[in-house]
Structures are given as C-alpha cells and as structure tokens.
Design a protein around this motif. Structure first.
Motif, PDB file in Angstrom:
ATOM      1  N   GLU A  30       0.883  -1.162   0.000  1.00 28.45           N
ATOM      2  CA  GLU A  30       0.000   0.000   0.000  1.00 28.45           C
ATOM      3  C   GLU A  30       0.922   1.213   0.000  1.00 28.45           C
ATOM      4  O   GLU A  30       1.553   1.507   1.014  1.00 28.45           O
ATOM      5  CB  GLU A  30      -0.898   0.015   1.232  1.00 28.45           C
ATOM      6  N   SER A  32       1.650   5.328  -1.175  1.00 29.69           N
ATOM      7  CA  SER A  32       1.179   6.635  -1.624  1.00 29.69           C
ATOM      8  C   SER A  32       2.216   7.684  -1.255  1.00 29.69           C
ATOM      9  O   SER A  32       2.421   7.985  -0.071  1.00 29.69           O
ATOM     10  CB  SER A  32      -0.167   6.974  -0.971  1.00 29.69           C
ATOM     11  N   GLY A  36       3.307   9.682  -8.627  1.00 30.02           N
ATOM     12  CA  GLY A  36       2.694   8.476  -9.170  1.00 30.02           C
ATOM     13  C   GLY A  36       3.685   7.458  -9.710  1.00 30.02           C
ATOM     14  O   GLY A  36       3.558   6.259  -9.464  1.00 30.02           O
ATOM     15  N   ASP A  39       5.463   5.700  -6.909  1.00 31.36           N
ATOM     16  CA  ASP A  39       4.578   4.672  -6.347  1.00 31.36           C
ATOM     17  C   ASP A  39       4.672   3.390  -7.168  1.00 31.36           C
ATOM     18  O   ASP A  39       4.726   2.283  -6.620  1.00 31.36           O
ATOM     19  CB  ASP A  39       3.119   5.151  -6.348  1.00 31.36           C
ATOM     20  N   THR A  56       3.499   5.754   3.311  1.00 32.56           N
ATOM     21  CA  THR A  56       2.715   6.968   3.130  1.00 32.56           C
ATOM     22  C   THR A  56       3.654   8.158   3.265  1.00 32.56           C
ATOM     23  O   THR A  56       4.338   8.301   4.289  1.00 32.56           O
ATOM     24  CB  THR A  56       1.592   7.080   4.171  1.00 32.56           C
TER      25      THR A  56
END
Length: 211
Positions: A30, A32, A36, A39, A56
């Motif tokens: 996961e 973020s 982009g 990621d 994150t």
C-alpha cells in the motif's frame, strides 16, 4: 525464522514519511507518495522483492518530487536495516539480471554493513527526463513528475541508510520508463535473495562475526 518487520517515521519541514516493512512477506503493498511513477516503482520493488510494504509520504510536491522521493528512500533504507537485525542466518549476497523489453539492468547486493553504491550505464540524457505526473501548479494530474536523475539518488540513499553495498548497472535501454523500472526490479530480485534465510547458515555470514 520469524517475520522480520520494522515500522519507522520521519518528519521534516519538507516531508512526512511513514514506512512499515516485512522482509518475509508475499509482495503486498500500500504505497502513496504523491509521485505516481515513484509509487509504481516502489510497488514493483515490493512485488518482485517479496517485501510487504506500507508507505505513506506527504511533502512539498508542488515544488518538485525531490524531497519526498529522497526522504522516502531514507526511511525505507532505515526500515530495511532495522528489520534485518543482526543479519544472523541470511544469504548476505544477491544478484539479478532483469530485462524489460529493450532495457536490461543488473543489480548486485551485499548486506555488508558498509554503505556503498556504484550506479552506471544509464543512457545519455536520462537524468533530464520527466516521467509521469501532471502539469501546472500543484501537479493535479497524477502528482509531481519523476525526474530521471532521481533514480541514482534513490539507489545511493537506500544503500547508505540500509547499510548495503549495491552495484547497479544499466546494460541496455532506450525508453526512460523501462530504464528505471528494470533497475528497480533488478534491485528487488537481488535484495530478495540477499536477505533470505540460508538454511546452511546458523550465525552471521561474516568472518568478522558481525555485519
């Protein structure tokens, strides 16, 4: 060997980063970061390295991607080092040769405890390429673009903070996206093998008795 995990966070005036890692995972992630393409690369690192990752990051991506990308690599490297513990029972060395269409990258990793990075072979002009991201104030479409020069910076930062010796070589490549992705996948595969438990090793794999 039980699962080797770590959870770390770091905040500055430029970014806020939190990382959770399981070195003995299945490649679930996961991620973020507000960048982009980064990621996408970290997701590939997770999947092909069989690292479970939760990352994150927030930061001044309205300026550019540099601070968030670098600071995420700092915390990720520290998390890898923490999760490894005393490195007892690991293979220590890993290498991988990974193609992506016309691109080909080789990564060699030594979990040596001595940070070092040699990064060579990217095509001329790769450092000036912008990959992904939007345009205009705040980069509203897909976050800040990823600058080609960041790849070497990420690899050097990761090696330094994880205390790895890393040799990463681009052997072929034309498309900027492929050139970067082949490198992240090669690192993932080499790191996966280097941190794996070796059933024939009961102690720390060094003649010094410490890594």
């Amino acid at each position: 060997m039980s699962h080797r995990t770590a959870e770390l966070a770091r905040s500055t005036s430029e970014s806020s980063v939190s990382v959770w890692i399981d070195l003995d995972g299945t490649g679930e992630s996961e991620i973020s970061t507000g960048v982009g393409f980064y990621d996408h690369m970290l997701t590939a690192l997770s999947r092909h390295g069989l690292l479970d990752l939760k990352i994150t990051s927030h930061g001044d991506t309205h300026i550019d991607a540099h601070h968030v990308v670098e600071d995420t690599a700092i915390v990720l490297g520290q998390a890898i080092r923490t999760a490894l513990g005393d490195k007892r029972g690991i293979r220590r060395f890993g290498d991988a040769l990974v193609p992506l269409d016309e691109a080909l990258a080789r990564a060699v990793v030594d979990v040596s405890g001595r940070p070092y990075c040699v990064h060579t072979g990217e095509p001329a002009g790769q450092e000036h390429v912008l990959i992904g991201g939007g345009v205009g104030p705040g980069f509203p479409q897909g976050g800040a673009p990823y600058t080609g020069s960041l790849t070497r910076h990420v690899m050097e930062t990761l090696a330094f903070h994880a205390h790895l010796c890393l040799h990463l070589t681009v052997l072929a490549g034309r498309d900027p996206h492929h050139v970067v992705e082949a490198q992240f996948k090669a690192l993932a595969r080499a790191l996966r093998f280097a941190v794996e438990p070796d059933p024939r090793v009961s102690g720390i794999p060094s003649t010094k008795g410490a890594l």
